[in-house]
Design a protein around this motif. Structure first.
Motif, PDB file in Angstrom:
ATOM      1  N   TYR A   1      -6.291  -8.862  -4.288  1.00 49.88           N
ATOM      2  CA  TYR A   1      -5.248  -9.002  -5.438  1.00 49.88           C
ATOM      3  C   TYR A   1      -3.730  -9.076  -4.372  1.00 49.88           C
ATOM      4  N   VAL A   2      -3.175  -9.875  -5.031  1.00 52.48           N
ATOM      5  CA  VAL A   2      -1.459  -9.934  -4.556  1.00 52.48           C
ATOM      6  C   VAL A   2      -0.497  -9.555  -5.701  1.00 52.48           C
ATOM      7  N   GLY A   3       0.518  -8.785  -5.354  1.00 56.43           N
ATOM      8  CA  GLY A   3       1.536  -8.371  -6.504  1.00 56.43           C
ATOM      9  C   GLY A   3       2.568  -8.189  -5.779  1.00 56.43           C
ATOM     10  N   ARG A   4       3.758  -7.915  -6.560  1.00 52.42           N
ATOM     11  CA  ARG A   4       5.148  -7.638  -5.807  1.00 52.42           C
ATOM     12  C   ARG A   4       4.858  -5.935  -5.838  1.00 52.42           C
ATOM     13  N   GLN A   5       5.385  -5.598  -4.651  1.00 52.27           N
ATOM     14  CA  GLN A   5       5.650  -4.167  -4.492  1.00 52.27           C
ATOM     15  C   GLN A   5       6.677  -3.442  -5.255  1.00 52.27           C
ATOM     16  N   ASP A   6       6.444  -2.397  -5.903  1.00 53.34           N
ATOM     17  CA  ASP A   6       7.289  -1.775  -6.557  1.00 53.34           C
ATOM     18  C   ASP A   6       7.934  -0.655  -5.584  1.00 53.34           C
ATOM     19  N   ASN A   7       7.201   0.248  -5.216  1.00 50.66           N
ATOM     20  CA  ASN A   7       7.693   1.459  -4.397  1.00 50.66           C
ATOM     21  C   ASN A   7       6.603   1.900  -3.950  1.00 50.66           C
ATOM     22  N   GLY A   8       6.464   2.066  -2.572  1.00 54.62           N
ATOM     23  CA  GLY A   8       5.373   2.661  -1.657  1.00 54.62           C
ATOM     24  C   GLY A   8       4.178   1.708  -2.190  1.00 54.62           C
ATOM     25  N   ALA A   9       3.286   2.223  -2.703  1.00 56.22           N
ATOM     26  CA  ALA A   9       1.816   1.749  -2.849  1.00 56.22           C
ATOM     27  C   ALA A   9       1.764   1.228  -4.062  1.00 56.22           C
ATOM     28  N   SER A  10       2.936   1.279  -5.007  1.00 46.56           N
ATOM     29  CA  SER A  10       2.479   0.906  -6.420  1.00 46.56           C
ATOM     30  C   SER A  10       2.931  -0.580  -6.501  1.00 46.56           C
TER      31      SER A  10
ATOM     32  N   ASN B   1      -1.414  -3.136  14.672  1.00 45.89           N
ATOM     33  CA  ASN B   1      -0.900  -1.724  15.086  1.00 45.89           C
ATOM     34  C   ASN B   1       0.667  -1.700  15.058  1.00 45.89           C
ATOM     35  N   ARG B   2       1.136  -0.400  14.596  1.00 46.08           N
ATOM     36  CA  ARG B   2       2.733  -0.178  14.904  1.00 46.08           C
ATOM     37  C   ARG B   2       3.418  -1.301  14.134  1.00 46.08           C
ATOM     38  N   ALA B   3       3.056  -1.488  12.743  1.00 49.95           N
ATOM     39  CA  ALA B   3       3.631  -2.529  11.909  1.00 49.95           C
ATOM     40  C   ALA B   3       5.103  -2.249  11.630  1.00 49.95           C
ATOM     41  N   MET B   4       5.615  -0.979  11.831  1.00 49.10           N
ATOM     42  CA  MET B   4       6.877  -0.468  11.331  1.00 49.10           C
ATOM     43  C   MET B   4       6.730  -0.707   9.475  1.00 49.10           C
ATOM     44  N   GLN B   5       5.702  -0.631   9.163  1.00 48.84           N
ATOM     45  CA  GLN B   5       5.612  -0.882   7.730  1.00 48.84           C
ATOM     46  C   GLN B   5       4.232  -0.024   7.273  1.00 48.84           C
ATOM     47  N   HIS B   6       4.402   0.922   6.153  1.00 47.79           N
ATOM     48  CA  HIS B   6       3.241   1.710   5.936  1.00 47.79           C
ATOM     49  C   HIS B   6       2.178   0.550   5.178  1.00 47.79           C
ATOM     50  N   SER B   7       0.989   0.811   5.578  1.00 45.13           N
ATOM     51  CA  SER B   7       0.086   0.429   4.416  1.00 45.13           C
ATOM     52  C   SER B   7      -0.676   1.585   3.845  1.00 45.13           C
ATOM     53  N   TYR B   8      -1.599   1.344   2.826  1.00 46.05           N
ATOM     54  CA  TYR B   8      -2.270   2.323   2.202  1.00 46.05           C
ATOM     55  C   TYR B   8      -3.692   2.004   2.115  1.00 46.05           C
ATOM     56  N   LYS B   9      -4.552   3.390   2.284  1.00 50.13           N
ATOM     57  CA  LYS B   9      -5.894   3.322   2.227  1.00 50.13           C
ATOM     58  C   LYS B   9      -6.155   4.190   0.869  1.00 50.13           C
ATOM     59  N   SER B  10      -7.386   3.605   0.056  1.00 45.70           N
ATOM     60  CA  SER B  10      -7.451   4.252  -1.176  1.00 45.70           C
ATOM     61  C   SER B  10      -8.653   5.394  -1.072  1.00 45.70           C
ATOM     62  N   THR B  11      -8.872   5.897  -2.104  1.00 52.90           N
ATOM     63  CA  THR B  11     -10.044   6.617  -2.233  1.00 52.90           C
ATOM     64  C   THR B  11     -11.094   5.782  -2.475  1.00 52.90           C
TER      65      THR B  11
ATOM     66  N   GLU C   1      -2.136  -1.188 -10.287  1.00 51.49           N
ATOM     67  CA  GLU C   1      -0.966  -1.269 -10.008  1.00 51.49           C
ATOM     68  C   GLU C   1      -0.255  -0.097  -9.952  1.00 51.49           C
ATOM     69  N   SER C   2      -0.810   0.993 -10.102  1.00 45.93           N
ATOM     70  CA  SER C   2      -0.265   2.341  -9.742  1.00 45.93           C
ATOM     71  C   SER C   2      -0.603   2.837  -8.549  1.00 45.93           C
TER      72      SER C   2
END
Length: 410
Positions: free
Chosen positions: A94-103, A160-170, A178-179
């Motif tokens: 899925y692609v979306g607009r980032q809100d804040n952090g992983a949301s 690696n070292r993207a200078m941007q956080h990505s996120y891994k789920s449970t 979207e949350s």
């Protein structure tokens, strides 16, 4: 030296996803969006070089965050298993607009398909490009790309070292969420994400910045898009459309022109080895801006060896019908790399870049960042703390250095 990129065939009516409202990823557009037009072509609005991340991923979702450089329509995402040792399978992207952090901005999330299917299997060493997502995507916009991994990965293709956080789920498929609730783990790598591609008006082309940690902009503030290629992209975004260029950042921390192999914990394959895969296969790339060589000098390369490497980059880029601009090597005088002998090599390399005429242009990053009182060192205001990597202000100075019109391949 123009190169024509034909519009890619739509796979079928199943791809016609209704554009969401004003808060959504894309804005509704006229029929031209679905049919393309003679006055447009495919460009890479965002890119990253393939490396390898350690460990494995099992039945979880990774959410990457990217930022477009130019706007366009019919977004496509290129997913990479280039360094993998077994097939990468995903049944939900899925692609979306980032809100804040992983949301994700509510209502903006849209599913990608690959050859009409929601499931994609990418063989080891290969990549896959999604079907076009009808609608328009603005410039300088942060998007999320969420991918559910089916089963357990082998070797992970990542940046690696993207200078941007990505996120891994449970555990499980959370690509459509979207949350941020399921995304409990931050990472500093982009997973499997290789390029974001849009259809843009024909004068728009892509500049690929080929380099090392200074181009990856290690030393800048994470999650703030203060890399020097981001600054360059923001400058282009302010120009009238016929003068705009997209930027694709192909830096890898620790990378060298001459040596290196892709493996976990490494600095990636050499620039000579990865030029085709990371740069020349990305749609719309017409100019390569290379800023690389300090790690070669540190590793013991001579001036002659490094110049021979540059000449091979120049020859191969020119043979592909594109232009190549040389970036002068930034100061290292107060860093662990420095010795008088290595500084002499840096100076000789910069003289070649500035005066040989073998590059199609010059971006003088050295002049933009050096201390006037001691040109072997970064200016104190630009030093990220190790005497080698520019900080936010230094990256801003670097992004301001190139003449904007000089990067267009003529």
């Amino acid at each position: 030296m123009g190169m024509t990129f034909t519009a890619w065939r739509r796979v079928g009516a199943s791809l016609l996803v209704t554009a969401v409202g004003a808060a959504g990823l894309v804005a509704a557009a006229p029929d031209e969006v679905a049919t393309g037009g003679a006055g447009s072509g495919l460009v890479t609005t965002w890119g990253a070089a393939d490396d390898i991340a350690g460990g494995s991923l099992s039945d979880m979702t990774v959410r990457n965050v990217l930022r477009t450089s130019v706007g366009g329509k019919d977004l496509r995402i290129r997913i990479s298993n280039a360094n993998g040792d077994q097939p990468l399978v995903s049944d939900s992207v899925y692609v979306g607009r980032q809100d804040n952090g992983a949301s994700v901005v509510p209502g903006s999330s849209r599913r990608l398909t690959f050859s009409g299917s929601t499931t994609v299997t990418i063989p080891p060493g290969a990549m896959a490009i999604s079907d076009p997502l009808p609608g328009t995507v603005p410039a300088l916009t942060s998007l999320t790309v969420s991918l559910h991994v089916v089963g357990t990965t082998g070797v992970i293709t990542a940046h690696n070292r993207a200078m941007q956080h990505s996120y891994k789920s449970t555990s499980g498929d959370h690509a459509a969420d979207e949350s941020s609730t399921a995304y409990q783990t931050e990472s500093s790598a982009w997973y499997f994400l290789n390029a974001a591609i849009v259809e843009a008006p024909r004068p728009v082309e892509t500049v690929a910045t080929l380099g090392d940690s200074i181009t990856s902009s290690v030393g800048t503030t994470i999650d703030t898009n203060r890399r020097w290629p981001d600054i360059l992209a923001a400058r282009y975004a302010k120009l009238p459309e016929p003068r705009r260029l997209a930027i694709s950042n192909e830096g890898i921390s620790g990378n060298r022109v001459l040596g290196g192999i892709a493996k976990a914990g490494s600095a990636g394959a050499s620039a000579l080895a990865r030029l085709d895969k990371d740069v020349l296969t990305k749609p719309g790339v017409r100019t390569v801006l290379v800023l690389e060589g300090i790690n070669d000098i540190y590793a013991g390369a001579t001036t002659e060896q490094l110049l021979a490497g540059y000449r091979q980059l120049i020859a191969r880029v020119h043979a592909s019908g594109r232009c190549i601009v040389g970036g002068t090597l930034t100061p290292m005088g107060s860093s662990f790399v420095y010795t008088p002998e290595k500084e002499a090599i840096r100076q000789a390399v910069n003289t070649f870049i500035r005066t040989s005429g073998e590059f199609d242009g010059v971006a003088d990053f050295d002049a933009a960042t050096r201390d006037p009182a001691d040109p072997s060192r970064l200016a104190a205001a630009y030093d990220g703390g190790d005497g080698l990597h520019p900080n936010d202000a230094g990256n801003h100075a670097m992004g301001d250095a190139p003449n904007l019109d000089s990067l267009r391949c003529k």
